[in-house]
Write a protein that holds these residues in place. Structure first.
Motif, PDB file in Angstrom:
ATOM      1  N   ASP A 197       0.865  -1.164   0.000  1.00  0.00           N
ATOM      2  CA  ASP A 197       0.000   0.000   0.000  1.00  0.00           C
ATOM      3  C   ASP A 197       0.911   1.226   0.000  1.00  0.00           C
ATOM      4  O   ASP A 197       1.662   1.444   0.950  1.00  0.00           O
ATOM      5  N   GLY A 198       0.842   2.007  -1.076  1.00  0.00           N
ATOM      6  CA  GLY A 198       1.766   3.120  -1.231  1.00  0.00           C
ATOM      7  C   GLY A 198       2.854   2.813  -2.238  1.00  0.00           C
ATOM      8  O   GLY A 198       4.028   3.130  -2.018  1.00  0.00           O
ATOM      9  N   THR A 199       2.476   2.210  -3.358  1.00  0.00           N
ATOM     10  CA  THR A 199       3.471   1.852  -4.376  1.00  0.00           C
ATOM     11  C   THR A 199       4.187   3.088  -4.916  1.00  0.00           C
ATOM     12  O   THR A 199       5.361   3.016  -5.292  1.00  0.00           O
ATOM     13  N   ARG A 200       3.496   4.227  -4.961  1.00  0.00           N
ATOM     14  CA  ARG A 200       4.175   5.458  -5.411  1.00  0.00           C
ATOM     15  C   ARG A 200       5.340   5.800  -4.491  1.00  0.00           C
ATOM     16  O   ARG A 200       6.421   6.183  -4.949  1.00  0.00           O
ATOM     17  N   SER A 201       5.143   5.682  -3.186  1.00  0.00           N
ATOM     18  CA  SER A 201       6.243   5.893  -2.245  1.00  0.00           C
ATOM     19  C   SER A 201       7.322   4.830  -2.443  1.00  0.00           C
ATOM     20  O   SER A 201       8.523   5.128  -2.404  1.00  0.00           O
ATOM     21  N   PHE A 202       6.895   3.598  -2.663  1.00  0.00           N
ATOM     22  CA  PHE A 202       7.837   2.490  -2.847  1.00  0.00           C
ATOM     23  C   PHE A 202       8.786   2.756  -4.013  1.00  0.00           C
ATOM     24  O   PHE A 202      10.005   2.619  -3.884  1.00  0.00           O
ATOM     25  N   ILE A 203       8.228   3.153  -5.159  1.00  0.00           N
ATOM     26  CA  ILE A 203       9.083   3.333  -6.333  1.00  0.00           C
ATOM     27  C   ILE A 203       9.916   4.611  -6.232  1.00  0.00           C
ATOM     28  O   ILE A 203      10.905   4.768  -6.956  1.00  0.00           O
ATOM     29  N   ALA A 204       9.537   5.506  -5.309  1.00  0.00           N
ATOM     30  CA  ALA A 204      10.321   6.717  -5.082  1.00  0.00           C
ATOM     31  C   ALA A 204      11.352   6.532  -3.965  1.00  0.00           C
ATOM     32  O   ALA A 204      12.079   7.476  -3.632  1.00  0.00           O
ATOM     33  N   GLY A 205      11.414   5.340  -3.366  1.00  0.00           N
ATOM     34  CA  GLY A 205      12.389   5.064  -2.325  1.00  0.00           C
ATOM     35  C   GLY A 205      12.026   5.614  -0.963  1.00  0.00           C
ATOM     36  O   GLY A 205      12.885   5.669  -0.076  1.00  0.00           O
ATOM     37  N   VAL A 206      10.772   6.007  -0.768  1.00  0.00           N
ATOM     38  CA  VAL A 206      10.333   6.598   0.496  1.00  0.00           C
ATOM     39  C   VAL A 206       9.636   5.523   1.331  1.00  0.00           C
ATOM     40  O   VAL A 206       8.679   4.896   0.852  1.00  0.00           O
ATOM     41  N   PRO A 207      10.051   5.276   2.572  1.00  0.00           N
ATOM     42  CA  PRO A 207       9.492   4.150   3.341  1.00  0.00           C
ATOM     43  C   PRO A 207       8.156   4.441   4.013  1.00  0.00           C
ATOM     44  O   PRO A 207       7.904   4.010   5.133  1.00  0.00           O
ATOM     45  N   LEU A 208       7.275   5.170   3.324  1.00  0.00           N
ATOM     46  CA  LEU A 208       5.913   5.385   3.815  1.00  0.00           C
ATOM     47  C   LEU A 208       4.944   4.475   3.068  1.00  0.00           C
ATOM     48  O   LEU A 208       3.879   4.901   2.625  1.00  0.00           O
ATOM     49  N   TRP A 209       5.329   3.226   2.911  1.00  0.00           N
ATOM     50  CA  TRP A 209       4.477   2.207   2.326  1.00  0.00           C
ATOM     51  C   TRP A 209       4.406   1.052   3.330  1.00  0.00           C
ATOM     52  O   TRP A 209       5.189   0.984   4.268  1.00  0.00           O
ATOM     53  N   GLY A 210       3.474   0.173   3.130  1.00  0.00           N
ATOM     54  CA  GLY A 210       3.371  -0.964   4.033  1.00  0.00           C
ATOM     55  C   GLY A 210       2.556  -2.082   3.432  1.00  0.00           C
ATOM     56  O   GLY A 210       1.806  -1.887   2.474  1.00  0.00           O
ATOM     57  N   THR A 211       2.708  -3.250   3.999  1.00  0.00           N
ATOM     58  CA  THR A 211       1.888  -4.403   3.632  1.00  0.00           C
ATOM     59  C   THR A 211       0.673  -4.435   4.546  1.00  0.00           C
ATOM     60  O   THR A 211       0.806  -4.406   5.769  1.00  0.00           O
ATOM     61  N   LEU A 212      -0.505  -4.466   3.943  1.00  0.00           N
ATOM     62  CA  LEU A 212      -1.754  -4.510   4.693  1.00  0.00           C
ATOM     63  C   LEU A 212      -2.328  -5.921   4.651  1.00  0.00           C
ATOM     64  O   LEU A 212      -2.547  -6.489   3.576  1.00  0.00           O
ATOM     65  N   ILE A 213      -2.585  -6.480   5.836  1.00  0.00           N
ATOM     66  CA  ILE A 213      -3.120  -7.835   5.966  1.00  0.00           C
ATOM     67  C   ILE A 213      -4.330  -7.770   6.876  1.00  0.00           C
ATOM     68  O   ILE A 213      -4.206  -7.480   8.079  1.00  0.00           O
ATOM     69  N   GLY A 214      -5.494  -7.993   6.322  1.00  0.00           N
ATOM     70  CA  GLY A 214      -6.724  -7.965   7.112  1.00  0.00           C
ATOM     71  C   GLY A 214      -7.410  -9.315   7.089  1.00  0.00           C
ATOM     72  O   GLY A 214      -7.328 -10.055   6.103  1.00  0.00           O
ATOM     73  N   LEU A 215      -8.093  -9.637   8.176  1.00  0.00           N
ATOM     74  CA  LEU A 215      -8.884 -10.858   8.249  1.00  0.00           C
ATOM     75  C   LEU A 215     -10.322 -10.486   8.564  1.00  0.00           C
ATOM     76  O   LEU A 215     -10.620  -9.880   9.602  1.00  0.00           O
ATOM     77  N   MET A 216     -11.210 -10.831   7.644  1.00  0.00           N
ATOM     78  CA  MET A 216     -12.644 -10.627   7.839  1.00  0.00           C
ATOM     79  C   MET A 216     -13.255 -11.912   8.404  1.00  0.00           C
ATOM     80  O   MET A 216     -12.941 -13.014   7.933  1.00  0.00           O
TER      81      MET A 216
END
Length: 271
Positions: free
Chosen positions: A97-116
């Motif tokens: 989540d935050g691929t734009r940050s990811f490709i810009a090298g900025v660590p304001l992205w994360g993996t989101l894992i939810g359980l419904m």
């Protein structure tokens, strides 16, 4: 019969697997594809929607673990779609989540894992593997694990917009009908910051900020974050106060009194 807390060790396994795949591509010359919306207006944020092999690899790694360990569970993922989405337990995944940050090298992205569980968000985690932080919650409580150890997440009191810190990923999220409402709220807060993606919700849960307002979200953008924010004492709804599970226009607040104020402000501006 398993309880949601029984899945906590497994959600950490999913985060480990996704993190290894994502970090392999972070701050490298990884190829970027564009899933953007064809024909979108120049000011429409959806016109550019980047995705990398790191996104795909992280989701594949999580799906493989889920399918091997819990074959009767459903999966909803950003990159590979839906599988058994009517199951009692459904995993909702956003590998980066935050691929734009990811490709810009900025660590304001994360993996989101939810359980419904039976259609409601029951367990959620945001994992940031580069920094080494994990935020997690079950709707009743929320916690943190990172470089400085472990702790409990708790939102802070802030009942007035004039005292609030507001996050949004970008004002470009809002269309011509939504933007005036967002701008009206932003003008009343103490401080607004952009570019946070999922990280903004976790900072709200940690008591570092007070408000997140976004639009155009999908279920995989928000399901994992709901149990974290709610478990820390916050509130997450749509702009009209509805359930946030399907995404759309979302507002999250650390203080329930602030939330009611913001909902009224958004309603006035959209009337």
């Amino acid at each position: 019969m398993q309880k949601e807390q029984d899945y906590v060790p497994f959600i950490h396994r999913l985060a480990d697997a996704a993190g290894a795949a994502a970090l392999a591509g972070f701050r490298t010359s990884i190829h970027v594809d564009d899933k953007g919306l064809a024909g979108a207006a120049p000011d429409d944020v959806r016109r550019y929607d980047p995705v990398t092999e790191a996104d795909r690899g992280a989701e594949r790694a999580m799906r493989a673990l889920i399918e091997e360990t819990f074959p009767d569970h459903g999966i909803v993922g950003e990159e590979y779609g839906r599988h058994q989405q009517d199951a009692e337990h459904v995993w909702v995944l956003d590998p980066i989540d935050g691929t734009r940050s990811f490709i810009a090298g900025v660590p304001l992205w994360g993996t989101l894992i939810g359980l419904m569980h039976n259609g409601r968000p029951a367990l959620g985690m945001m994992a940031q593997p580069y920094i080494g932080e994990r935020f997690f919650g079950d709707g009743e409580s929320a916690g943190y694990r990172g470089p400085h150890g472990e702790g409990t997440l708790k939102t802070r009191r802030c009942a007035d917009l004039a005292d609030a810190i507001l996050f949004t990923t970008t004002p470009a999220l809002f269309d011509r009908d939504e933007r005036p409402a967002y701008d009206a709220v932003e003008r009343k807060v103490r401080l607004a910051r952009y570019g946070t993606d999922c990280y903004g919700y976790c900072m709200l849960a940690a008591g570092q900020a007070d408000l997140v307002i976004e639009a155009g979200l999908q279920s995989y953008d928000i399901v994992a974050l709901v149990p974290i924010v709610e478990g820390a004492g916050g509130v997450v709804t749509t702009w009209t106060g509805g359930a946030p599970t399907d995404g759309g226009r979302i507002v999250a607040s650390g203080d329930p009194a602030l939330h009611e104020q913001v909902l009224r402000e958004l309603a006035i501006c959209q009337a």
